[in-house]
Design an enzyme around this catalytic site. Structure first.
Site, PDB file in Angstrom:
ATOM      1  CE  LYS A  34      41.469  33.118  29.513  1.00  0.00           C
ATOM      2  NZ  LYS A  34      41.728  32.989  30.956  1.00  0.00           N
ATOM      3  CG  ASP A  54      39.340  32.031  36.736  1.00  0.00           C
ATOM      4  OD1 ASP A  54      40.325  31.286  36.654  1.00  0.00           O
ATOM      5  OD2 ASP A  54      39.412  33.265  36.679  1.00  0.00           O
ATOM      6  CE1 TYR A  58      37.576  20.723  35.320  1.00  0.00           C
ATOM      7  CE2 TYR A  58      38.066  20.122  33.065  1.00  0.00           C
ATOM      8  CZ  TYR A  58      38.470  20.630  34.278  1.00  0.00           C
ATOM      9  OH  TYR A  58      39.763  21.032  34.466  1.00  0.00           O
ATOM     10  CB  CYS A  77      41.264  62.788  58.305  1.00  0.00           C
ATOM     11  SG  CYS A  77      41.167  64.544  58.700  1.00  0.00           S
ATOM     12  CE  LYS A  84      39.741  28.448  30.519  1.00  0.00           C
ATOM     13  NZ  LYS A  84      40.089  29.050  31.802  1.00  0.00           N
ATOM     14  CB  CYS A 120      42.362  69.048  56.442  1.00  0.00           C
ATOM     15  SG  CYS A 120      42.381  67.739  57.693  1.00  0.00           S
ATOM     16  CD  GLU A 179      32.932  20.788  29.635  1.00  0.00           C
ATOM     17  OE1 GLU A 179      33.667  20.532  30.571  1.00  0.00           O
ATOM     18  OE2 GLU A 179      32.534  19.921  28.828  1.00  0.00           O
TER      19      GLU A 179
HETATM   20 ZN   LIG Z   1      41.599  65.730  56.763  1.00  0.00          ZN
END
Ligand SMILES: [Zn+2]
Length: 651
Positions: A299, A109, A211, A407, A107, A394, A105
């Protein structure tokens, strides 16, 4: 009272069909109508049945979790990561019985939870905790409809399940909560269940898949097959994959099937669980102090690992956004060595409290830049990351907007290079071979600044540049030439009007030409399905800027003429909402999606009630099951290819 009993039974049946079978038999409003009637009767009589659906609402926030001991210990599973280790497991089993059979089946997570029933009624939910005792999460799980409040079994029962959040639900949550994005479905599920506000658990979309039967006071089940049959019969949501295998070969085949399909299922799956299915073998093999000897978790390759942050750099994106990028002590993840991981934005960095020197958890999932999920610890000598006050590229002042730093210089070099890179990318103008590195070189040495500058390039432009041989230059030039003729939506996405994405680009492209789009009013823009107020303003700003108008004119003069595909309207997939599941042997998924859309269809990522067609390739997973359940038409790869070639003949 009789009516109340009747209402409870009807509503529970409908909820079971809706949540567990994913196959509703009545419209929501019908459910709501009877629910309201039941609630009213409960108010009048002051009686609430223990299995009343009105109990399944989140209660008041709690101060803390009380601990509760499980009746039987919840063992963890021994792990195998190689076929040799799995082979050793089979050897141990066959010593007991060479004809032993197995079950395989998923697994999943997520967060393991344990539910207790007494005399046919649900009494308690706990987390697994240390296996002996866990935290009481009854109030948190009550609003989750994956399990019944009343069952036919009258003894004391403990069942075990995995609380998960579907990947599509996580994606939706992140879209709707851009400032509070959850990076990982497992942590998200754990956080939602172990939440002091019980109403948060259901609202975040937690589901539980069962399960295992952990304890039964009478007539205990003795095999995994019996356990699964019992769970299904009593109305629990169960794992969609369950296979009985008669030999190790069949087990390996089932594991391969899970591995191949797991990218396409909607739940985070990190392996397969193999259990001996015979009672006498289980009894003889018994348990170690940690796990049963008759089961093992296989796994798949790790996708997460712990490592150390060595340095944090700031990257400037096409909008000017500064993205922190961590250089990490290299780790192997899912078959590749990872040296850098993103932190998304300044807010993400501060929220996760990542310092230079911190131990962090890095995740790499398919085709996405590896990402830092969280800081694990801060060893001595860790130093906070300095917040930039000027752009590292810059030197212009930085502007802070929400979680992001920008920026402020529109001519910031990496920003221009990123804009050009986006323009040339696959989903935009698709100028093959025009990489970020090449564009950086052209920016620095050939003064390429605007999209239109690309169309002024000639073979002579590449003379003297290292690594640009004739063939490569010719390929680049013809790719640039080819890009002059692209669908309008891709052009809109490429030039980044209002930073719109591909979906909104399609909405706009329906207006037929750039000129038509430029003439749209604010009201017309926000009336489009995928364009909100902010984007509408950005689009208006774009066309109000004379530099953009000039650039559009230059592109047109240089022959860039986006088109609107008229024939799409009579494409063979016209009006179809199509879901692909499994893998196709003849083409990558992205190409199949593109072709479906070219022929008028809409490619969906998951099966919904709107889906009209499912194309099932190799190792099709839960989407296929769902499609079958909903009675949606399913075709195989051959039939799909036949549709494509027939429609090509017509066109
Ligand atoms: Zn910049």
């Amino acid at each position: 009272m009789e009516r109340m009993r009747e209402l409870c039974d009807i509503l529970n049946k409908w909820a079971y069909e809706y949540y567990v079978l994913d196959n509703p038999s009545v419209p929501d409003r019908e459910y709501d109508r009877l629910y309201d009637e039941l609630k009213e009767l409960e108010r009048e009589t002051g009686v609430v049945y223990p299995d009343s659906p009105t109990r399944r609402v989140g209660g008041e926030p709690v101060k803390g979790f009380s601990r509760h001991a499980h009746i039987a210990r919840l063992y963890s599973l021994d792990k195998a990561v190689t076929e040799d280790e799995l082979g050793a497991f089979f050897t141990r089993v066959f010593k007991v019985d060479p004809s032993a059979r197995f079950t395989v089946e998923y697994k999943y997570d997520g967060l393991t939870v344990c539910l207790t029933y007494e005399k046919g009624l649900f009494v308690r939910a706990t987390t697994r905790g240390n296996g002996v005792e866990g935290e009481d999460v009854t109030a948190q799980l009550l609003p989750v409809h994956s399990f019944p409040l009343k069952i036919s079994y009258q003894g004391t029962l403990e069942v075990r399940g995995e609380a998960v959040i579907r990947l599509s639900v996580l994606e939706k949550y992140n879209r709707e909560h851009p400032d509070d994005t959850l990076k990982n479905a497992r942590n998200a599920a754990a956080g939602a269940v172990r939440n002091l506000d019980p109403s948060a658990t259901a609202s975040r979309g937690v589901e539980v898949f069962f399960y295992d039967v952990n304890y039964m006071s009478e007539n205990p089940v003795s095999t995994q097959t019996e356990a699964m049959e019992f769970l299904k019969r009593e109305g629990f949501a169960t794992y969609p994959y369950f296979k009985i295998c008669n030999s190790p070969e069949e087990v390996y085949a089932a594991i391969d099937e899970i591995d191949a399909g797991r990218r396409n299922i909607d739940v985070l799956t990190d392996g397969a669980v193999v259990k001996v299915n015979d009672e006498h073998v289980r009894a003889e093999m018994g348990y170690t102090d940690k796990f049963p000897r008759w089961a093992i978790a296989y796994k798949f390759e790790a996708e997460e690992a712990e490592t150390t942050v060595e340095r944090v750099l700031w990257q400037v994106g096409r909008t000017g956004k500064l993205t922190p990028l961590a250089e990490i002590d290299p780790v192997d993840l899912a078959g590749a060595t990872v040296r850098r991981a993103t932190l998304n934005n300044y807010g993400d960095l501060t929220r996760k409290d990542v310092k230079v020197g911190s131990r962090v958890l890095v995740r790499r999932s398919n085709e996405v830049i590896p990402e830092i999920l969280a800081a694990v610890s801060h060893p001595a000598g860790s130093v906070p990351v300095q917040k930039p006050t000027v752009c590292p590229a810059c030197g212009s002042p930085v502007l802070e907007v929400g979680a992001n730093l920008f920026c402020t210089n529109e001519q910031c070099p990496p920003r221009i290079v990123q804009k050009l890179t986006h323009y040339c990318s696959k989903n935009a103008m698709d100028i093959e071979g025009m990489s970020e590195a090449t564009l950086e070189l052209l920016y620095e040495t050939r003064n390429v600044r605007n999209f239109s500058d690309l169309y002024a390039l000639t073979a002579a432009s590449f003379e003297g540049l290292a690594g640009f041989k004739e063939k490569k230059v010719n390929n680049l030039l013809s790719a640039i030439e080819k890009s002059k003729n692209v669908p309008l939506d891709r052009f809109l996405y490429a030039i980044g009007i209002g930073q719109i994405g591909r979906v909104a680009s399609k909405d706009l492209a329906a207006y037929g030409s750039v000129a038509n789009i430029a003439a749209l009013t604010y009201d017309e823009l926000v009336s489009l399905e995928n364009i909100g107020e902010v984007t509408a303003h950005l689009i208006l700003d774009y066309f109000a800027d004379p530099r953009n108008v000039e650039e559009l004119k230059r592109l047109e003069e240089r022959g860039v003429t986006p088109f609107v595909k008229a024939r799409v309207l009579e494409g063979i997939f016209q009006g179809e909402n199509v879901v692909l599941t499994g893998s196709l042997s003849s083409m990558p998924r992205s190409e199949a999606q593109r072709r479906i859309e070219e022929m008028g269809g809409t490619a969906q990522s998951s099966v919904t009630s709107k889906t009209t067609l499912v194309i099932a390739g190799e190792a099709a997973g839960s989407k296929l099951d769902k499609a079958k359940k909903l009675g949606i038409k399913v075709i195989g790869e051959e039939e799909f290819l036949a549709m494509l070639s027939n429609s090509n003949k017509e066109a």
